[in-house]
Each structure stands twice: as C-alpha cells, then as structure tokens.
Design a protein around this motif. Structure first.
Motif, PDB file in Angstrom:
ATOM      1  N   TRP A  68       0.862  -1.193   0.000  1.00 26.71           N
ATOM      2  CA  TRP A  68       0.000   0.000   0.000  1.00 26.71           C
ATOM      3  C   TRP A  68       0.890   1.231   0.000  1.00 26.71           C
ATOM      4  N   GLY A  69       0.759   2.060  -1.015  1.00 26.48           N
ATOM      5  CA  GLY A  69       1.508   3.312  -1.091  1.00 26.48           C
ATOM      6  C   GLY A  69       0.679   4.338  -1.826  1.00 26.48           C
ATOM      7  N   HIS A  70       0.998   5.621  -1.633  1.00 26.91           N
ATOM      8  CA  HIS A  70       0.278   6.672  -2.358  1.00 26.91           C
ATOM      9  C   HIS A  70       1.147   7.901  -2.561  1.00 26.91           C
ATOM     10  N   LYS A  71       1.364   8.662  -1.442  1.00 22.54           N
ATOM     11  CA  LYS A  71       2.029   9.954  -1.604  1.00 22.54           C
ATOM     12  C   LYS A  71       3.548   9.834  -1.639  1.00 22.54           C
ATOM     13  N   ALA A  72       4.082   8.687  -1.275  1.00 25.73           N
ATOM     14  CA  ALA A  72       5.533   8.559  -1.135  1.00 25.73           C
ATOM     15  C   ALA A  72       6.152   7.570  -2.133  1.00 25.73           C
ATOM     16  N   HIS A  73       5.452   7.328  -3.255  1.00 21.71           N
ATOM     17  CA  HIS A  73       6.029   6.382  -4.233  1.00 21.71           C
ATOM     18  C   HIS A  73       7.466   6.771  -4.596  1.00 21.71           C
ATOM     19  N   GLY A  74       7.694   8.098  -4.745  1.00 17.49           N
ATOM     20  CA  GLY A  74       9.010   8.582  -5.173  1.00 17.49           C
ATOM     21  C   GLY A  74      10.091   8.390  -4.118  1.00 17.49           C
ATOM     22  N   LYS A  75       9.682   8.179  -2.853  1.00 20.51           N
ATOM     23  CA  LYS A  75      10.681   8.010  -1.784  1.00 20.51           C
ATOM     24  C   LYS A  75      11.151   6.565  -1.658  1.00 20.51           C
ATOM     25  N   VAL A  76      10.522   5.665  -2.388  1.00 17.64           N
ATOM     26  CA  VAL A  76      10.924   4.249  -2.311  1.00 17.64           C
ATOM     27  C   VAL A  76      12.190   4.067  -3.148  1.00 17.64           C
ATOM     28  N   GLU A  77      13.250   3.595  -2.494  1.00 14.01           N
ATOM     29  CA  GLU A  77      14.555   3.473  -3.154  1.00 14.01           C
ATOM     30  C   GLU A  77      14.514   2.456  -4.298  1.00 14.01           C
ATOM     31  N   ASP A  78      15.153   2.843  -5.405  1.00 16.24           N
ATOM     32  CA  ASP A  78      15.164   1.961  -6.574  1.00 16.24           C
ATOM     33  C   ASP A  78      15.801   0.595  -6.261  1.00 16.24           C
ATOM     34  N   ASP A  79      16.834   0.604  -5.407  1.00 17.59           N
ATOM     35  CA  ASP A  79      17.495  -0.663  -5.052  1.00 17.59           C
ATOM     36  C   ASP A  79      16.508  -1.638  -4.417  1.00 17.59           C
ATOM     37  N   ILE A  80      15.634  -1.098  -3.559  1.00 15.09           N
ATOM     38  CA  ILE A  80      14.659  -1.952  -2.878  1.00 15.09           C
ATOM     39  C   ILE A  80      13.621  -2.452  -3.887  1.00 15.09           C
ATOM     40  N   VAL A  81      13.198  -1.558  -4.771  1.00 17.09           N
ATOM     41  CA  VAL A  81      12.231  -1.945  -5.810  1.00 17.09           C
ATOM     42  C   VAL A  81      12.821  -3.075  -6.661  1.00 17.09           C
ATOM     43  N   ASN A  82      14.112  -2.946  -6.996  1.00 16.44           N
ATOM     44  CA  ASN A  82      14.754  -3.992  -7.794  1.00 16.44           C
ATOM     45  C   ASN A  82      14.801  -5.329  -7.052  1.00 16.44           C
ATOM     46  N   CYS A  83      15.037  -5.265  -5.739  1.00 20.68           N
ATOM     47  CA  CYS A  83      15.067  -6.508  -4.947  1.00 20.68           C
ATOM     48  C   CYS A  83      13.686  -7.155  -4.900  1.00 20.68           C
ATOM     49  N   VAL A  84      12.637  -6.327  -4.746  1.00 15.04           N
ATOM     50  CA  VAL A  84      11.267  -6.867  -4.732  1.00 15.04           C
ATOM     51  C   VAL A  84      10.958  -7.488  -6.097  1.00 15.04           C
ATOM     52  N   HIS A  85      11.352  -6.789  -7.154  1.00 12.36           N
ATOM     53  CA  HIS A  85      11.120  -7.301  -8.512  1.00 12.36           C
ATOM     54  C   HIS A  85      11.783  -8.660  -8.714  1.00 12.36           C
ATOM     55  N   GLU A  86      13.032  -8.755  -8.249  1.00 16.32           N
ATOM     56  CA  GLU A  86      13.769 -10.013  -8.402  1.00 16.32           C
ATOM     57  C   GLU A  86      13.078 -11.143  -7.641  1.00 16.32           C
ATOM     58  N   ARG A  87      12.580 -10.841  -6.450  1.00 20.93           N
ATOM     59  CA  ARG A  87      11.866 -11.861  -5.663  1.00 20.93           C
ATOM     60  C   ARG A  87      10.572 -12.290  -6.355  1.00 20.93           C
ATOM     61  N   VAL A  88       9.863 -11.333  -6.972  1.00 20.52           N
ATOM     62  CA  VAL A  88       8.636 -11.702  -7.707  1.00 20.52           C
ATOM     63  C   VAL A  88       9.012 -12.638  -8.866  1.00 20.52           C
ATOM     64  N   MET A  89      10.086 -12.291  -9.575  1.00 24.60           N
ATOM     65  CA  MET A  89      10.507 -13.139 -10.702  1.00 24.60           C
ATOM     66  C   MET A  89      10.805 -14.560 -10.235  1.00 24.60           C
ATOM     67  N   LYS A  90      11.273 -14.675  -8.997  1.00 23.18           N
ATOM     68  CA  LYS A  90      11.628 -16.001  -8.475  1.00 23.18           C
ATOM     69  C   LYS A  90      10.479 -16.671  -7.735  1.00 23.18           C
ATOM     70  N   GLY A  91       9.309 -16.018  -7.708  1.00 19.19           N
ATOM     71  CA  GLY A  91       8.145 -16.727  -7.176  1.00 19.19           C
ATOM     72  C   GLY A  91       7.393 -16.086  -6.033  1.00 19.19           C
ATOM     73  N   MET A  92       7.897 -14.969  -5.482  1.00 17.54           N
ATOM     74  CA  MET A  92       7.146 -14.322  -4.400  1.00 17.54           C
ATOM     75  C   MET A  92       5.855 -13.720  -4.950  1.00 17.54           C
ATOM     76  N   GLY A  93       4.758 -13.914  -4.240  1.00 14.99           N
ATOM     77  CA  GLY A  93       3.487 -13.310  -4.642  1.00 14.99           C
ATOM     78  C   GLY A  93       3.452 -11.841  -4.248  1.00 14.99           C
ATOM     79  N   LEU A  94       2.703 -11.035  -5.005  1.00 15.99           N
ATOM     80  CA  LEU A  94       2.594  -9.603  -4.714  1.00 15.99           C
ATOM     81  C   LEU A  94       1.138  -9.179  -4.843  1.00 15.99           C
ATOM     82  N   ILE A  95       0.612  -8.553  -3.769  1.00 15.90           N
ATOM     83  CA  ILE A  95      -0.742  -7.999  -3.794  1.00 15.90           C
ATOM     84  C   ILE A  95      -0.606  -6.485  -3.770  1.00 15.90           C
ATOM     85  N   VAL A  96      -1.014  -5.824  -4.822  1.00 14.40           N
ATOM     86  CA  VAL A  96      -0.921  -4.370  -4.911  1.00 14.40           C
ATOM     87  C   VAL A  96      -2.309  -3.788  -4.660  1.00 14.40           C
ATOM     88  N   LEU A  97      -2.383  -2.923  -3.639  1.00 10.48           N
ATOM     89  CA  LEU A  97      -3.674  -2.368  -3.241  1.00 10.48           C
ATOM     90  C   LEU A  97      -3.827  -0.917  -3.696  1.00 10.48           C
TER      91      LEU A  97
END
Ligand code: ZN
Length: 246
Positions: A68-97
């Motif tokens: 869950w995010g809204h006003k602070a999307h820009g404050k989320v570090e790209d490195d962390i986003v890349n790590c989440v992306h990599e985990r999704v590619m390897k099978g982690m489920g993601l629920i975006v609200l």
C-alpha cells in the motif's frame, strides 16, 4: 503457514487526523489484525524503516508481499524496488492495493503508465464478481458494496490482465477493472482496487476476504525450477538427420 509481509508507506496516518482516526496504528496494522485469523505468519514493514523494512532477509522469508503506497512512491529506493522485482521473478506473490497502481514496483512489472481516472466524492462502489470460478472470489456473493469510496475509472492503462476477477461500478457512472491477476516470471500478482485512506475500507469483511484469498492464490507453489541456457540433448541425435539428401 504462508509468510505474509504487509508493507505500507505509513505517511497519511501521521499527518491527516481523518486518516489517523480510521487507522490509528496505520493501514498495515489494520490489515494485520483483519487477517490475523488466517493461516498466515504476518509481519509488517514501512517506508521509514531501514531499507523500508524490506531487507534481503525479510524478502527471502516472504511468500507474499502486500503493498500500500500513495504519496511517497518517489521516496521508495530503486534498489529496494529492484530486490522486490527479483523476488517476484523467483516466485514471491505480490498484492498491490488501491493507489499502489502508481508504485514503482507495479509500473515496473506492468510496463505501462498504470494511469486512470479518479474522483474523491465519497460515492458508493459496487464490485461485481466476473470470474466466480476463481479462488480469489471464494466466499463472495455475486457482488459486494462499499458505501463510500474514492472513484477509479477506466481507462486503466494496464496490460490486459491474465484474469479479470472483479469489476467495479461507481455511483457516478464509471466502471473499473478492480481485481486483476498477472504472472511475471515465477511470481503471481494481484491488483485489488479498494482502499482509499479516508474510508474504513480495510475493516470491510468482503474486502478482507478478497485480500486473504488473494494471498492464498499468490503464495508460491514449489514447482520445478526453470533451467535456461545451452542444453545437452537428452537423446542421442542421429548424425543421419543432418545429411542433406539429393
Ligand atoms: Zn486513494
């Protein structure tokens, strides 16, 4: 037990008294309490924690991540986003609200603008089940309603969902694809629309049912790991087959 991590930017609750009154401990805690009876091992994470609470150790021990995010999307570090992306590619489920439609991770996974129409007028939302055979709709009727929500309307700039599960109608006349599933790599993604911060949406039992069903659906199954690259043949390839006849 499904290892569930609930991530919330946790910003509105600290600065907007109206939101704080609805979610005094934050949206993440309300969701954790609403899902407490489920067979989930729940932890929460927020933006202001070190590495946004999404360290390698946390991500490696997460089967499904709620975002869950809204006003602070820009404050989320790209490195962390890349790590989440990599985990999704390897099978982690993601629920975006809800407003997570504009998060870095969702836009990266979709590859489109993820833009939409919106209006904040406290209007009724009716969510129709358009895929009654889908596990995400288990326990629901033909539809359910939220007395007051923000409106999201089409066109929603997303790739065609693998499965459309829920379709919303709003009092003002718009419709919206409000429950969409995707597969990316080995991971499963579920986008679920409701949840504007100034309404008590995450206390609604139908909403919690959909989120719980979504977590169960998105949890990884231990299937064969894919193998890529140069491959040795499984059978002896006959040299004959390479001979040009004539
Ligand atoms: Zn909103």
């Amino acid at each position: 037990m499904i290892k569930l991590t609930i991530w919330n930017e946790y910003e509105h609750e600290k600065v907007n008294p109206k939101v704080a009154a609805i979610y005094p401990q934050g949206i993440h805690q309300a969701l954790a309490e609403g899902l407490a009876a489920q067979p989930f091992e729940i932890r929460t994470a927020t933006l202001d924690q070190s590495e946004h609470g999404l360290t390698e150790e946390v991500l490696n021990n997460t089967d499904v991540l709620i975002w869950w995010g809204h006003k602070a999307h820009g404050k989320v570090e790209d490195d962390i986003v890349n790590c989440v992306h990599e985990r999704v590619m390897k099978g982690m489920g993601l629920i975006v609200l809800h407003s997570g439609h504009f998060s870095k991770i969702f836009k990266m996974l979709m590859g489109t603008s993820c833009d939409l129409r919106w209006r904040e007028a406290g209007e009724k939302e009716r969510l129709w089940v358009v895929n009654p055979a889908h596990p995400i709709t288990e326990g629901l009727g033909s539809y359910f309603e939220l007395e007051q929500e923000e409106m999201y309307g089409e066109h929603f700039d997303i790739p065609a969902p693998d499965e459309l599960v829920l379709l919303s109608w709003f009092e003002g006349g718009e419709v919206f694809r409000s429950g969409c599933t995707y597969h990316r790599g080995q991971g499963k993604i579920f986008y679920f629309r409701p949840g504007h911060e100034t309404y008590p949406t995450y206390y609604n039992q139908d909403v919690l049912q959909v989120i719980a069903n979504g977590v169960k659906w998105a949890a990884p199954v231990r299937t064969a790991r894919p193998v890529y690259g140069k491959s040795e043949p499984l059978e002896t390839i006959s040299a004959k087959s390479l001979t040009v006849i004539g």
